[in-house]
Design a protein around this motif. Sequence first.
Motif, PDB file in Angstrom:
ATOM      1  N   ARG A  10       0.818  -1.214   0.000  1.00 56.70           N
ATOM      2  CA  ARG A  10       0.000   0.000   0.000  1.00 56.70           C
ATOM      3  C   ARG A  10       0.853   1.266   0.000  1.00 56.70           C
ATOM      4  O   ARG A  10       0.349   2.345  -0.309  1.00 56.70           O
ATOM      5  N   THR A  47       3.270  -3.267  -9.052  1.00 61.98           N
ATOM      6  CA  THR A  47       2.080  -2.442  -9.252  1.00 61.98           C
ATOM      7  C   THR A  47       1.998  -1.894 -10.674  1.00 61.98           C
ATOM      8  O   THR A  47       1.153  -1.053 -10.965  1.00 61.98           O
ATOM      9  N   GLN A  76      -3.218  -3.557  -7.789  1.00 56.31           N
ATOM     10  CA  GLN A  76      -2.849  -2.194  -8.182  1.00 56.31           C
ATOM     11  C   GLN A  76      -2.389  -2.148  -9.643  1.00 56.31           C
ATOM     12  O   GLN A  76      -2.676  -1.179 -10.356  1.00 56.31           O
ATOM     13  N   ASP A  79      -5.423  -2.041 -11.848  1.00 55.50           N
ATOM     14  CA  ASP A  79      -6.017  -0.698 -11.861  1.00 55.50           C
ATOM     15  C   ASP A  79      -5.210   0.240 -12.759  1.00 55.50           C
ATOM     16  O   ASP A  79      -5.779   1.073 -13.472  1.00 55.50           O
TER      17      ASP A  79
END
Length: 234
Positions: A10, A47, A76, A79
Amino acid sequence: MPDSYADLSRFYDLVMTSGYYDYDAYARALLARIGTGRDVLELGVGTGLVADRLLALGPKDLRLTGIDHTDSMLAQARDRLGDRARLRREGVLDMSLPAAFDVAYSVGGVWYIVEEGKESWLSSHLMEEEDNESGLTNLAAAIRPGGSLLLSVQGPHRRADRTLPGGMVYTQHVEVDPEGRHTKDYFIEDQGLVVTHQRLRFRLFPRETADRLLGRCGFHLQESDGVLWRYIRR
């Protein structure tokens, strides 16, 4: 391989985009070596930061597949990349891909090169030589003969800390045993409180050992320039 970036994921983009890597520079260096190849595999897509720049700067018909073993990182990446890349949850030890790739690359992923002065090492998140041989054998099976394996070059891992955007502080501690096994602890602090801690392990194989290992798996070094090492799949 365990889900090794689950806790850090994160904060991963915040750390990596605050001076850890120059993603545009890596993407341009990769594209120069990809050349006319169009089927590309990223080992440790994370990511999607490298893939994003590669797709943005590269030809429109580039076909990119990214693998990673960390669900939170892949979420991630999905996305970020949408339908521009094919993403798979796989590790190199259980990877089963068709022999369809012109190029595979790793920028700080499963494997990369560490250089200091005239010395160099193969860095791997796989701790045992046997596992590295298995992973590289699986990789060789996915690359067409004459294709390339591109490994990024980094400096040695040492204790470091720096302030992140927003005022948080990133710190890394590194311990090394006589066999080149590294234990690296990452900390993110906010106003003096540790908000996440991640421990990773990796191993540095001396150049001579790395050359033998890669050679047994069907790769030979073609060029190195301080940014990328290029191996050819025999």
